[in-house]
Design a protein around this motif. Structure first.
Motif, PDB file in Angstrom:
ATOM      1  N   LEU A 288       6.441   4.604   2.697  1.00  0.00           N
ATOM      2  CA  LEU A 288       6.926   5.306   3.896  1.00  0.00           C
ATOM      3  C   LEU A 288       6.654   6.801   3.802  1.00  0.00           C
ATOM      4  O   LEU A 288       6.287   7.445   4.775  1.00  0.00           O
ATOM      5  N   ALA A 289       6.813   7.334   2.584  1.00  0.00           N
ATOM      6  CA  ALA A 289       6.592   8.778   2.400  1.00  0.00           C
ATOM      7  C   ALA A 289       5.140   9.152   2.665  1.00  0.00           C
ATOM      8  O   ALA A 289       4.848  10.279   3.075  1.00  0.00           O
ATOM      9  N   ALA A 290       4.235   8.206   2.468  1.00  0.00           N
ATOM     10  CA  ALA A 290       2.800   8.474   2.668  1.00  0.00           C
ATOM     11  C   ALA A 290       2.291   7.867   3.972  1.00  0.00           C
ATOM     12  O   ALA A 290       1.077   7.770   4.195  1.00  0.00           O
ATOM     13  N   LEU A 291       3.208   7.477   4.849  1.00  0.00           N
ATOM     14  CA  LEU A 291       2.837   6.742   6.060  1.00  0.00           C
ATOM     15  C   LEU A 291       1.771   7.453   6.874  1.00  0.00           C
ATOM     16  O   LEU A 291       0.745   6.872   7.242  1.00  0.00           O
TER      17      LEU A 291
ATOM     18  N   PRO B 256       9.769  -5.482   6.122  1.00  0.00           N
ATOM     19  CA  PRO B 256      11.203  -5.200   5.986  1.00  0.00           C
ATOM     20  C   PRO B 256      11.841  -5.756   4.717  1.00  0.00           C
ATOM     21  O   PRO B 256      12.747  -5.147   4.152  1.00  0.00           O
ATOM     22  N   SER B 257      11.359  -6.915   4.249  1.00  0.00           N
ATOM     23  CA  SER B 257      12.002  -7.529   3.074  1.00  0.00           C
ATOM     24  C   SER B 257      11.807  -6.694   1.814  1.00  0.00           C
ATOM     25  O   SER B 257      12.755  -6.374   1.101  1.00  0.00           O
ATOM     26  N   ASP B 258      10.553  -6.338   1.555  1.00  0.00           N
ATOM     27  CA  ASP B 258      10.293  -5.539   0.354  1.00  0.00           C
ATOM     28  C   ASP B 258      10.807  -4.113   0.515  1.00  0.00           C
ATOM     29  O   ASP B 258      11.282  -3.502  -0.435  1.00  0.00           O
ATOM     30  N   LEU B 259      10.722  -3.604   1.739  1.00  0.00           N
ATOM     31  CA  LEU B 259      11.256  -2.254   1.969  1.00  0.00           C
ATOM     32  C   LEU B 259      12.759  -2.243   1.704  1.00  0.00           C
ATOM     33  O   LEU B 259      13.289  -1.345   1.040  1.00  0.00           O
TER      34      LEU B 259
ATOM     35  N   VAL C 222      17.866  -0.007   6.713  1.00  0.00           N
ATOM     36  CA  VAL C 222      16.499  -0.553   6.691  1.00  0.00           C
ATOM     37  C   VAL C 222      15.926  -0.595   8.102  1.00  0.00           C
ATOM     38  O   VAL C 222      14.793  -0.167   8.349  1.00  0.00           O
ATOM     39  N   LYS C 223      16.738  -1.075   9.040  1.00  0.00           N
ATOM     40  CA  LYS C 223      16.260  -1.129  10.435  1.00  0.00           C
ATOM     41  C   LYS C 223      15.943   0.263  10.956  1.00  0.00           C
ATOM     42  O   LYS C 223      14.954   0.463  11.662  1.00  0.00           O
ATOM     43  N   GLN C 224      16.738   1.245  10.543  1.00  0.00           N
ATOM     44  CA  GLN C 224      16.466   2.615  10.997  1.00  0.00           C
ATOM     45  C   GLN C 224      15.156   3.127  10.394  1.00  0.00           C
ATOM     46  O   GLN C 224      14.349   3.778  11.060  1.00  0.00           O
ATOM     47  N   ALA C 225      14.915   2.781   9.140  1.00  0.00           N
ATOM     48  CA  ALA C 225      13.666   3.193   8.494  1.00  0.00           C
ATOM     49  C   ALA C 225      12.477   2.549   9.193  1.00  0.00           C
ATOM     50  O   ALA C 225      11.436   3.185   9.415  1.00  0.00           O
ATOM     51  N   VAL C 226      12.632   1.294   9.602  1.00  0.00           N
ATOM     52  CA  VAL C 226      11.565   0.607  10.335  1.00  0.00           C
ATOM     53  C   VAL C 226      11.349   1.260  11.698  1.00  0.00           C
ATOM     54  O   VAL C 226      10.209   1.531  12.101  1.00  0.00           O
ATOM     55  N   ARG C 227      12.455   1.574  12.387  1.00  0.00           N
ATOM     56  CA  ARG C 227      12.336   2.235  13.693  1.00  0.00           C
ATOM     57  C   ARG C 227      11.564   3.550  13.568  1.00  0.00           C
ATOM     58  O   ARG C 227      10.657   3.845  14.349  1.00  0.00           O
ATOM     59  N   THR C 228      11.939   4.336  12.561  1.00  0.00           N
ATOM     60  CA  THR C 228      11.294   5.634  12.379  1.00  0.00           C
ATOM     61  C   THR C 228       9.816   5.471  12.085  1.00  0.00           C
ATOM     62  O   THR C 228       8.966   6.185  12.640  1.00  0.00           O
ATOM     63  N   ALA C 229       9.498   4.487  11.254  1.00  0.00           N
ATOM     64  CA  ALA C 229       8.089   4.228  10.937  1.00  0.00           C
ATOM     65  C   ALA C 229       7.326   3.796  12.187  1.00  0.00           C
ATOM     66  O   ALA C 229       6.210   4.255  12.448  1.00  0.00           O
ATOM     67  N   MET C 230       7.930   2.937  12.984  1.00  0.00           N
ATOM     68  CA  MET C 230       7.289   2.476  14.211  1.00  0.00           C
ATOM     69  C   MET C 230       7.021   3.651  15.149  1.00  0.00           C
ATOM     70  O   MET C 230       5.946   3.783  15.748  1.00  0.00           O
ATOM     71  N   ALA C 231       8.012   4.549  15.266  1.00  0.00           N
ATOM     72  CA  ALA C 231       7.857   5.702  16.163  1.00  0.00           C
ATOM     73  C   ALA C 231       6.748   6.616  15.664  1.00  0.00           C
ATOM     74  O   ALA C 231       5.917   7.112  16.438  1.00  0.00           O
ATOM     75  N   THR C 232       6.691   6.815  14.356  1.00  0.00           N
ATOM     76  CA  THR C 232       5.644   7.656  13.765  1.00  0.00           C
ATOM     77  C   THR C 232       4.265   7.059  14.026  1.00  0.00           C
ATOM     78  O   THR C 232       3.328   7.749  14.445  1.00  0.00           O
TER      79      THR C 232
ATOM     80  N   VAL D  90       0.857  -1.185   0.000  1.00  0.00           N
ATOM     81  CA  VAL D  90       0.000   0.000   0.000  1.00  0.00           C
ATOM     82  C   VAL D  90       0.896   1.240   0.000  1.00  0.00           C
ATOM     83  O   VAL D  90       1.832   1.339   0.800  1.00  0.00           O
ATOM     84  N   GLU D  91       0.617   2.159  -0.932  1.00  0.00           N
ATOM     85  CA  GLU D  91       1.542   3.295  -1.093  1.00  0.00           C
ATOM     86  C   GLU D  91       0.867   4.662  -1.090  1.00  0.00           C
ATOM     87  O   GLU D  91       1.529   5.678  -1.280  1.00  0.00           O
ATOM     88  N   SER D  92      -0.442   4.676  -0.895  1.00  0.00           N
ATOM     89  CA  SER D  92      -1.107   5.986  -0.875  1.00  0.00           C
ATOM     90  C   SER D  92      -2.375   5.918  -0.037  1.00  0.00           C
ATOM     91  O   SER D  92      -2.970   4.859   0.161  1.00  0.00           O
ATOM     92  N   ALA D  93      -2.818   7.090   0.402  1.00  0.00           N
ATOM     93  CA  ALA D  93      -4.065   7.172   1.156  1.00  0.00           C
ATOM     94  C   ALA D  93      -5.246   6.796   0.268  1.00  0.00           C
ATOM     95  O   ALA D  93      -6.201   6.152   0.712  1.00  0.00           O
ATOM     96  N   ALA D  94      -5.167   7.154  -1.003  1.00  0.00           N
ATOM     97  CA  ALA D  94      -6.256   6.804  -1.927  1.00  0.00           C
ATOM     98  C   ALA D  94      -6.394   5.291  -2.043  1.00  0.00           C
ATOM     99  O   ALA D  94      -7.497   4.743  -2.037  1.00  0.00           O
ATOM    100  N   GLN D  95      -5.270   4.609  -2.106  1.00  0.00           N
ATOM    101  CA  GLN D  95      -5.289   3.145  -2.163  1.00  0.00           C
ATOM    102  C   GLN D  95      -5.885   2.581  -0.872  1.00  0.00           C
ATOM    103  O   GLN D  95      -6.700   1.664  -0.899  1.00  0.00           O
TER     104      GLN D  95
END
Ligand SMILES: O=C(O)C(=O)C[C@H](O)[C@@H](O)CO
Length: 268
Positions: free
Chosen positions: A157-160, A176-179, A194-204, A98-103
């Protein structure tokens, strides 16, 4: 009589986080083995496992006898397949890429009955309504539906925030695999970036009070994500556990016969 209570959905906002396992062996027999292990949730994977509706029905039936919540992953977020998965009894749907709010809004519509959505009405034939024996299914099913969207790309992630804010999105799963692949780290979901991107997403997601989850075989990272507020974490897959244990057994007995040849691992 209302639709069955969705324990997985209820626990997303209460009590301890839920620990899960990914099932890719795609059969009821091993699903039943997994169901007795004590996990809170088990994924019936319609995306990467050789599942079809009949094999997924068998796994749902096997799990129904246990205090474990099935989470069914659709192969793709298209209305026709979501309708069929809901009718066979999936109440927690995991939708990939899933990559957008519209989706996300379109997915919400697909899993809800009119007037709030566009889910086709086939409950009279469906396992979901106990084959039409749940008299109030049509009017109560939406409330027990849990829509989990997968964010597993840079664009996602940009549309999280927008995706997590869509009414009707109940949780977000970070893949994580596809990311990793989309970030340029194919086969390396444990790469630091990748782990940092996951951490940031989790925090958000935590800041947004949106239940967050992921799959990781890195138990230290799984614990870290749980400490950061993740609400549902899968800590392994039946396939890699099985293949790994089988290969390890042979290696342990490697004294006799030919040298044991080990296939490379692709990670996940
Ligand atoms: O991208 C991910 O990570 C996931 O979506 C989970 C994995 O794909 C799972 O299928 C195991 O490989």
């Amino acid at each position: 009589m209302p639709a069955p209570r969705n324990r997985f959905k209820a626990r997303l906002s209460e009590g301890d986080p839920q620990i899960g396992l990914w099932m890719g062996l795609a059969n009821a027999y091993t699903a039943e083995i997994c169901a007795g292990a004590g996990f809170d949730w088990l994924v019936v994977d319609g995306e990467h496992a050789p599942n079809d509706l009949q094999s997924m029905i068998g796994q749902l039936q096997a799990l129904a006898a246990f205090p474990v919540s099935p989470v069914v992953r659709a192969p793709v977020g298209e209305t026709w397949i979501l309708k069929q998965l809901l009718d066979i009894g999936a109440q927690s749907l995991l939708v990939p890429m899933v990559e957008s709010a519209a989706q996300a809004r379109a997915l919400v519509e697909a899993v809800r009955y009119p007037p709030r959505g566009k889910r086709g009405v086939g409950a009279a034939l469906a396992r979901a309504s106990a084959f039409n024996r749940i008299g109030d299914y049509l009017t109560t099913a939406d409330g027990e539906m849990c829509l989990i969207v997968q964010i597993e790309s840079v664009a996602g992630l940009a549309a999280l925030k927008e995706i997590a804010g869509v009414e009707g999105v109940d949780a977000v799963f970070i893949g994580p695999s596809d990311l990793a692949a989309d970030m340029g780290y194919l086969g390396r979901p444990g790469a630091p970036a990748v782990k940092q991107a996951v951490r940031t997403a989790m925090a958000t997601l935590h800041d947004l009070s949106c239940p967050a989850g992921l799959l990781t075989a890195d138990q230290a990272f799984a614990r870290e994500c749980l400490e950061e507020g993740a609400r549902f974490v899968a800590i392994g897959t039946d396939v890699t556990l099985f293949s790994g244990a089988i290969s390890q057994l042979r290696r342990q007995f490697a004294g006799g016969g030919d040298a044991v040849k080990q296939a490379p691992s692709s990670g996940y």
